[in-house]
Design a protein around this motif. Structure first.
Motif, PDB file in Angstrom:
ATOM      1  N   LYS A 158       0.804  -1.225   0.000  1.00 25.27           N
ATOM      2  CA  LYS A 158       0.000   0.000   0.000  1.00 25.27           C
ATOM      3  C   LYS A 158       0.837   1.274   0.000  1.00 25.27           C
ATOM      4  O   LYS A 158       0.351   2.321  -0.441  1.00 25.27           O
ATOM      5  CB  LYS A 158      -0.924   0.017   1.223  1.00 25.27           C
ATOM      6  N   PHE A 159       2.065   1.213   0.507  1.00 22.29           N
ATOM      7  CA  PHE A 159       2.835   2.437   0.703  1.00 22.29           C
ATOM      8  C   PHE A 159       4.222   2.316   0.093  1.00 22.29           C
ATOM      9  O   PHE A 159       4.812   1.225   0.035  1.00 22.29           O
ATOM     10  CB  PHE A 159       2.984   2.755   2.200  1.00 22.29           C
ATOM     11  N   THR A 182       1.638  16.111  -3.574  1.00 24.10           N
ATOM     12  CA  THR A 182       0.808  16.194  -4.775  1.00 24.10           C
ATOM     13  C   THR A 182       0.706  14.783  -5.351  1.00 24.10           C
ATOM     14  O   THR A 182       1.268  13.833  -4.790  1.00 24.10           O
ATOM     15  CB  THR A 182       1.389  17.159  -5.824  1.00 24.10           C
ATOM     16  N   GLU A 183       0.015  14.629  -6.467  1.00 23.70           N
ATOM     17  CA  GLU A 183      -0.194  13.293  -7.023  1.00 23.70           C
ATOM     18  C   GLU A 183       1.101  12.652  -7.507  1.00 23.70           C
ATOM     19  O   GLU A 183       1.259  11.426  -7.469  1.00 23.70           O
ATOM     20  CB  GLU A 183      -1.202  13.359  -8.167  1.00 23.70           C
ATOM     21  N   PRO A 208       1.383   7.500  -9.677  1.00 21.97           N
ATOM     22  CA  PRO A 208       0.592   8.439  -8.864  1.00 21.97           C
ATOM     23  C   PRO A 208       0.395   7.932  -7.443  1.00 21.97           C
ATOM     24  O   PRO A 208       0.365   6.721  -7.185  1.00 21.97           O
ATOM     25  CB  PRO A 208      -0.746   8.508  -9.613  1.00 21.97           C
ATOM     26  N   ILE A 209       0.250   8.890  -6.522  1.00 23.83           N
ATOM     27  CA  ILE A 209      -0.011   8.563  -5.121  1.00 23.83           C
ATOM     28  C   ILE A 209      -1.295   9.266  -4.676  1.00 23.83           C
ATOM     29  O   ILE A 209      -1.774  10.197  -5.319  1.00 23.83           O
ATOM     30  CB  ILE A 209       1.161   8.985  -4.206  1.00 23.83           C
ATOM     31  N   SER A 210      -1.834   8.826  -3.556  1.00 23.77           N
ATOM     32  CA  SER A 210      -3.031   9.430  -2.977  1.00 23.77           C
ATOM     33  C   SER A 210      -2.604  10.532  -2.008  1.00 23.77           C
ATOM     34  O   SER A 210      -1.901  10.259  -1.016  1.00 23.77           O
ATOM     35  CB  SER A 210      -3.870   8.375  -2.244  1.00 23.77           C
ATOM     36  N   VAL A 211      -2.998  11.761  -2.293  1.00 26.04           N
ATOM     37  CA  VAL A 211      -2.601  12.886  -1.434  1.00 26.04           C
ATOM     38  C   VAL A 211      -3.227  12.750  -0.057  1.00 26.04           C
ATOM     39  O   VAL A 211      -2.588  12.976   0.978  1.00 26.04           O
ATOM     40  CB  VAL A 211      -3.006  14.222  -2.096  1.00 26.04           C
ATOM     41  N   GLU A 212      -4.512  12.371   0.006  1.00 24.90           N
ATOM     42  CA  GLU A 212      -5.206  12.265   1.282  1.00 24.90           C
ATOM     43  C   GLU A 212      -4.652  11.122   2.131  1.00 24.90           C
ATOM     44  O   GLU A 212      -4.602  11.218   3.362  1.00 24.90           O
ATOM     45  CB  GLU A 212      -6.706  12.055   1.066  1.00 24.90           C
ATOM     46  N   LYS A 230      -1.738   4.794  -5.270  1.00 23.25           N
ATOM     47  CA  LYS A 230      -3.092   4.794  -5.822  1.00 23.25           C
ATOM     48  C   LYS A 230      -3.459   3.405  -6.351  1.00 23.25           C
ATOM     49  O   LYS A 230      -4.599   2.961  -6.198  1.00 23.25           O
ATOM     50  CB  LYS A 230      -3.208   5.832  -6.947  1.00 23.25           C
ATOM     51  N   ALA A 231      -2.507   2.751  -6.973  1.00 24.79           N
ATOM     52  CA  ALA A 231      -2.710   1.380  -7.450  1.00 24.79           C
ATOM     53  C   ALA A 231      -2.003   0.446  -6.470  1.00 24.79           C
ATOM     54  O   ALA A 231      -0.767   0.314  -6.510  1.00 24.79           O
ATOM     55  CB  ALA A 231      -2.166   1.220  -8.863  1.00 24.79           C
TER      56      ALA A 231
END
Length: 301
Positions: A158-159, A182-183, A208-212, A230-231
């Motif tokens: 996940k990370f 940012t993304e 891409p990553i999840s900002v939240e 994100k994926a």
């Protein structure tokens, strides 16, 4: 015959050699017809001195009566009633002198109302200012900013985890460690650590990553940045796109359609360019021996 005695002339007094005594203060010689008794002249009466006379006087200060701000609403109410009554009387008055007096009084009341309203507004503004909390002055960061270039990274399903080592970072306030996501990037700023600031900016992340979902953690002498994928369950071979492109350029290219010996020569050329002096001497020696064998007709190499 009676004897006649000649009177003896009175001896004249001897002239005095002493200087005449000074006349007492206020003495004046007697006028004709006055007694020879000397009477001192009447002393003039001192004029009464006003209180404070002879002192330096500055400009007189005007004493302004204190305003009872607590009773301002009731005072304004009374003034409004007085103004209404004066207006009623002004409408009924027919004599010019009476109308002039009422008009003057009306102007005075209106001016007084205006002043009271201004005092009330000023008092409210002062109360609001006094209730405001004092401004907190942020400490001025001294020193200079150091760019972070050494870091390590790892990943899970996940990370993507980035580890930055900074001695004593766990001892500064948490708000001094800031990360903006940012993304496809993140930037780290550590303020006022041992008199310096530290920054790290990573752009063009591989994916891409999840900002939240991304965050940071401060541990002992370490800042951990957690970039949420994100994926999920997708492996990252590199941290950034730039790193991927650089690594791919370094790989030797093999073209199956060309001569295999040419591909081998390209590999040797790449090794020769990237090798040290010993590697270059070894390749040169092998190349010379290979050429000599080819000249003799031996093609083992």
């Amino acid at each position: 015959m009676a004897a006649y005695r000649t009177p003896c002339p009175r001896a004249s007094p001897r002239p005095s050699t002493r200087p005449p005594a000074a006349a007492p203060a206020g003495f004046r010689p007697p006028l004709p017809g006055e007694s020879c008794r000397s009477t001192p002249a009447a002393q003039p009466r001192p004029e009464p001195v006003a209180e404070g006379a002879g002192l330096c006087r500055g400009p007189r200060l005007q004493v302004v009566p204190a305003v009872d701000l607590a009773n301002l609403p009731s005072v304004l109410t009374q003034l409004q009633k007085d103004l209404e009554e004066v207006k009623v009387l002004l409408e009924k008055a027919t004599r010019k002198r009476v109308r002039d007096a009422l008009t003057t009084e009306k102007s005075k009341i209106e001016t007084e109302i205006k002043n009271k309203v201004q005092q009330k507004s000023q008092r409210k503004a002062e109360l609001v200012d006094s209730e405001k909390p004092a401004a907190v002055v942020a400490p001025i960061t001294t020193g200079y900013t150091v760019k972070i270039s050494n870091y390590g990274w790892d990943q899970s399903d996940k990370f993507v985890k980035i580890y930055i080592t900074l001695t004593g970072v766990h001892q500064i306030p948490t708000e001094n460690v800031q990360v903006h996501f940012t993304e496809r990037s993140f930037d780290l700023l550590v303020k006022n650590l041992n008199g310096k600031s530290y920054s790290m900016i990573v752009n063009n992340l591989l994916k891409p990553i999840s900002v939240e979902g991304s965050s940071k953690k401060v541990k002992t002498d370490t800042v951990l940045i957690l970039c949420r994928k994100k994926a999920e369950n997708m492996r990252w071979d590199y941290l950034t796109q730039v790193e991927k492109e650089c690594k791919e350029k370094e790989k030797p290219s093999y073209d199956t359609e060309t001569d295999p010996s040419e591909g081998l020569m390209n590999v040797l050329k790449k090794i020769y360019e990237d090798g040290d002096d010993d590697m270059k001497r070894t390749i040169n020696k092998a190349w010379v021996e290979s050429r000599e064998k080819q000249a003799k007709g031996d093609t083992e190499f």
